[in-house]
Scaffold this motif. Structure first.
Motif, PDB file in Angstrom:
ATOM      1  N   GLY A 201       0.681  -0.880   0.409  1.00 33.42           N
ATOM      2  CA  GLY A 201       0.093   0.428   0.036  1.00 33.42           C
ATOM      3  C   GLY A 201       0.807   1.099  -0.271  1.00 33.42           C
ATOM      4  O   GLY A 201       2.036   1.098  -0.538  1.00 33.42           O
ATOM      5  N   ARG A 202       0.321   2.477   0.840  1.00 34.98           N
ATOM      6  CA  ARG A 202       1.131   3.640   1.031  1.00 34.98           C
ATOM      7  C   ARG A 202       2.349   3.269   1.090  1.00 34.98           C
ATOM      8  O   ARG A 202       3.001   3.979   0.495  1.00 34.98           O
ATOM      9  CB  ARG A 202       0.461   4.215   1.807  1.00 34.98           C
ATOM     10  N   ILE A 203       2.599   2.355   2.169  1.00 36.89           N
ATOM     11  CA  ILE A 203       4.190   1.831   2.655  1.00 36.89           C
ATOM     12  C   ILE A 203       4.900   1.701   2.562  1.00 36.89           C
ATOM     13  O   ILE A 203       6.187   1.464   1.138  1.00 36.89           O
ATOM     14  CB  ILE A 203       3.710   1.976   4.622  1.00 36.89           C
ATOM     15  N   GLY A 204       4.284   0.612   1.870  1.00 38.78           N
ATOM     16  CA  GLY A 204       4.516  -0.533   1.133  1.00 38.78           C
ATOM     17  C   GLY A 204       5.182  -0.104  -0.196  1.00 38.78           C
ATOM     18  O   GLY A 204       6.860  -0.423  -0.970  1.00 38.78           O
ATOM     19  N   SER A 222       3.479  -9.229  -1.979  1.00 36.40           N
ATOM     20  CA  SER A 222       2.744 -10.162  -2.379  1.00 36.40           C
ATOM     21  C   SER A 222       1.545  -9.121  -1.244  1.00 36.40           C
ATOM     22  O   SER A 222       1.981  -7.818   0.225  1.00 36.40           O
ATOM     23  CB  SER A 222       2.915 -10.940  -0.855  1.00 36.40           C
ATOM     24  N   ASP A 223       0.164  -8.898  -1.774  1.00 32.45           N
ATOM     25  CA  ASP A 223      -1.020  -8.106  -1.345  1.00 32.45           C
ATOM     26  C   ASP A 223      -2.086  -8.628  -2.161  1.00 32.45           C
ATOM     27  O   ASP A 223      -1.906  -8.740  -3.025  1.00 32.45           O
ATOM     28  CB  ASP A 223      -0.894  -6.733  -2.051  1.00 32.45           C
ATOM     29  N   TYR A 224      -3.422  -8.772  -1.659  1.00 32.26           N
ATOM     30  CA  TYR A 224      -4.476  -9.227  -2.009  1.00 32.26           C
ATOM     31  C   TYR A 224      -5.418  -7.973  -2.613  1.00 32.26           C
ATOM     32  O   TYR A 224      -6.590  -8.097  -3.891  1.00 32.26           O
ATOM     33  CB  TYR A 224      -4.832  -9.333  -1.355  1.00 32.26           C
ATOM     34  N   GLN A 225      -4.793  -6.739  -3.648  1.00 33.99           N
ATOM     35  CA  GLN A 225      -4.652  -5.930  -3.726  1.00 33.99           C
ATOM     36  C   GLN A 225      -3.290  -5.725  -4.290  1.00 33.99           C
ATOM     37  O   GLN A 225      -2.624  -4.181  -3.809  1.00 33.99           O
ATOM     38  CB  GLN A 225      -5.421  -4.423  -3.466  1.00 33.99           C
ATOM     39  N   PRO A 226      -3.745  -6.103  -5.617  1.00 31.73           N
ATOM     40  CA  PRO A 226      -2.434  -5.778  -6.518  1.00 31.73           C
ATOM     41  C   PRO A 226      -2.342  -4.274  -7.154  1.00 31.73           C
ATOM     42  O   PRO A 226      -3.483  -4.084  -7.599  1.00 31.73           O
ATOM     43  CB  PRO A 226      -2.346  -6.834  -8.056  1.00 31.73           C
ATOM     44  N   ASN A 282       9.866  -4.597  10.315  1.00 32.17           N
ATOM     45  CA  ASN A 282       8.419  -5.006  10.615  1.00 32.17           C
ATOM     46  C   ASN A 282       8.327  -3.443  11.634  1.00 32.17           C
ATOM     47  O   ASN A 282       8.663  -3.706  12.605  1.00 32.17           O
ATOM     48  CB  ASN A 282       8.073  -6.355  11.395  1.00 32.17           C
ATOM     49  N   THR A 283       7.911  -2.842  10.728  1.00 32.49           N
ATOM     50  CA  THR A 283       7.106  -1.531  10.951  1.00 32.49           C
ATOM     51  C   THR A 283       5.240  -1.406  10.887  1.00 32.49           C
ATOM     52  O   THR A 283       5.005  -0.134  11.612  1.00 32.49           O
ATOM     53  CB  THR A 283       8.256  -0.288   9.976  1.00 32.49           C
ATOM     54  N   ALA A 284       4.680  -2.187  10.675  1.00 35.20           N
ATOM     55  CA  ALA A 284       3.793  -2.709  10.800  1.00 35.20           C
ATOM     56  C   ALA A 284       3.215  -2.646  12.389  1.00 35.20           C
ATOM     57  O   ALA A 284       2.180  -1.407  12.084  1.00 35.20           O
ATOM     58  CB  ALA A 284       3.000  -3.575   9.909  1.00 35.20           C
TER      59      ALA A 284
END
Ligand code: NAI
Length: 394
Positions: A201-204, A222-226, A282-284
Motif C-alpha cells: 500500500g502506501r508505505i510498502g 505480496s498483497d491481495y490488492q495488486p 517490521n514497522t507494521a
C-alpha cells in the motif's frame, strides 16, 4: 465507475463507486467529551511541535474547548482504575495514536455509552475492536497517509542497519573498542539482494521506491490488492504469493495492517519457510510476528537480523524478549511520529472532527468503519474503498 481522489499527502487513491461516505449524525453538536490517549512527554513537551503528546493534545485543546467540548488528555491507559477506563464510559470521541495506543476493546466499547467516533492520530486502527465498534455503529477513522513517508524512511534505515551490521559497530565505538573483523564478518551490501514487501500500500510502495536506487537483484511484493502494471514497472517490482516471497527474499519488510489474517502471520511455520539468513524489518504491527518463534529463529541463526519499531502490547514490557535477542535493531514505536508527521496527523484529526461536527462526509481514504461495516479494503477483502498508490505521492 472509478474516481480519483488526491489524499492529504498527494497520494492518489482509485476508489470504486463509493456510496457510503455520508455524514455521521453527530448526536451532540456541542459539549462532547473528547478523550485523548497520548504518550506523556514531560520536559519534551516544551517542544511545541511535539503535538502528539498528552501535554500538547494534538494542538486541539483550545479549539475544541472554544466550541464547548470537554477535553481529557491522558497517558494512563492500562487496568481497571486507569483514567482511560474511567473516562471512556461517557466519552463521545476517543482519539489515540498507535505509538501509545488506548486499546478500545470489546469490553470498553460495551460500557462506552456515548461513544460515536474513534480517531487514530496516525495510521493503523487495529487498537480498536472493529467488529465491536460496528455493532454500535461507531465510526472509525485514521489520518491515512499522514506518516507513510516517515515510516518508509525508517524501513530503509533499518534495512541498512541490519545488512551493514551497524548496531554492533556503533556500540563497539562507544565502548572504546576497535574490532573491524567482528563487524565485517557479518556485513553485506543491499545491492544484489532480493527484497520483498508483504503489503504494498502506501508505505510498502514508498519503501520500494526508496530501495530501487540500491540496485537490488529483484523486488517482490505480496498483497491481495495488486498495484497496477504501470506502478509495478515504475519501481520494477513483481507480484508473487507470500510463499514465493518468503522463499526467495534475502530481506523482507512487513507493511500490512494487523487484521485477523495477519495476526501471528510470521509464526514458526512461516519463519521456517523463509530463506536461511533472512533479514526482517517490521514497522507494521508487532503482533504480526509471533514473539517467541522470532526469538527462536534469530537465536538459531535462521533469521540473520530483525528490526522495526512495533511491539505488542505497547509500551513493551522491559522484559520483552525482543529487547535482548541477538542481532536486532529495534526502537520504540517512533517511525511514524517525526515532528513532520505530527503536524500532518494533528491537522488530519482536526479535519475529521470538523467534518463530523459539520455533518459533512469524511474523506473516503480516512474511513476504516462507518455505518456498521468495515469499508477500508486494506482491513477487509470485501471493503468498498480500494487502496491504490500512484508514483506521484512519494
Ligand atoms: P495501506 O492501507 O496504504 O496499505 C496496506 C496494504 O496492505 C494494502 O494494500 C492491503 O491490501 C495490504 N494487505 C492487507 N492485508 C494483507 C495481507 N494479509 N497480505 C498482504 N497484504 C495485505 O496502509 P499503509 O499506510 O501502507 O500502512 C500499513 C500499516 O503500517 C498500517 O496498517 C499500520 O499498521 C502500519 N503503520 C505503522 C506506523 C509506524 O509508525 N510504525 C505508521 C503508519 C502505519
Amino acid at each position: 465507475m472509478l474516481r480519483t481522489i488526491f489524499s492529504q499527502s498527494s497520494r492518489v487513491i482509485t476508489q470504486s463507486a463509493f456510496t457510503g461516505a455520508r455524514a455521521l449524525s453527530a448526536s451532540a453538536v456541542s459539549r462532547d467529551k473528547v478523550l485523548m490517549v497520548l504518550y506523556e512527554a514531560g520536559e519534551a513537551a516544551k517542544e511545541q511541535r511535539l503535538l502528539g503528546c498528552k501535554e500538547n493534545a494534538l494542538g486541539l485543546r483550545g479549539w475544541l474547548e472554544s466550541q464547548g467540548h470537554t477535553v481529557v488528555a491522558t497517558s494512563d491507559k492500562e487496568g481497571p482504575n486507569s483514567e482511560f477506563e474511567k473516562h471512556i464510559e461517557d466519552a463521545h470521541v476517543v482519539i489515540t495514536t498507535p505509538f501509545h495506543p488506548g486499546y478500545v476493546t470489546a469490553d470498553r466499547i460495551a460500557k462506552a455509552k456515548n461513544l460515536k467516533l474513534c480517531i487514530t492520530a496516525g495510521v493503523g486502527s487495529d487498537h480498536v475492536d472493529l467488529d465491536a465498534a460496528n455493532t454500535k455503529n461507531i465510526g472509525v477513522y485514521e489520518v491515512t497517509g499522514s506518516n507513510v513517508t516517515s515510516v518508509a524512511e525508517h524501513v530503509v534505515m533499518a534495512i541498512l542497519c541490519l545488512v551493514r551490521n551497524f548496531v554492533p559497530a556503533h556500540e563497539m565505538i562507544k565502548k572504546g573498542e576497535w574490532k573491524v573483523a567482528d563487524v565485517a564478518k557479518a556485513s553485506f551490501d543491499v545491492e544484489g539482494k532480493v527484497i520483498g514487501t508483504v503489503g504494498c500500500g502506501r508505505i510498502g510502495y514508498r519503501v520500494l521506491q526508496r530501495l530501487q536506487p540500491f540496485e537490488p537483484k529483484e523486488l517482490l511484493y505480496s498483497d491481495y490488492q495488486p498495484i497496477s502494471k504501470e506502478l509495478e514497472d515504475a519501481v520494477g517490482v513483481r507480484h508473487v504469493s507470500l510463499e514465493e516471497l518468503v522463499a526467495k527474499c534475502d530481506i523482507i519488510t512487513i507493511n500490512a495492517p494487523l487484521t485477523p489474517e495477519t495476526r501471528g502471520l510470521f509464526n514458526k511455520e512461516l519463519l521456517a519457510k523463509c530463506k536461511k539468513g533472512v533479514y526482517i524489518v517490521n514497522t507494521a504491527r508487532g503482533a504480526i510476528v509471533d514473539t517467541q518463534a522470532l526469538v527462536d529463529a534469530v537465536e538459531s541463526g535462521h533469521v540473520a537480523g530483525y528490526a522495526g519499531d512495533v511491539w505488542f502490547p505497547q509500551p513493551a514490557s522491559r522484559y520483552h524478549p525482543w529487547r535482548i535477542m541477538p542481532r536486532h535493531a529495534m526502537t520504540p514505536h517512533v517511525s511514524g511520529t517525526t515532528l513532520d508527521a505530527q503536524t500532518r496527523y494533528a491537522n488530519g484529526v482536526k479535519d475529521i472532527l470538523t467534518r463530523y461536527y459539520a455533518k459533512e462526509p469524511q474523506q473516503p481514504q480516512n474511513i476504516i468503519c462507518e455505518g456498521g461495516a468495515i469499508l477500508s479494503r486494506a482491513y477487509s477483502k470485501t471493503g468498498k474503498i480500494e487502496t491504490k498508490v500512484s508514483d506521484s505521492g512519494a
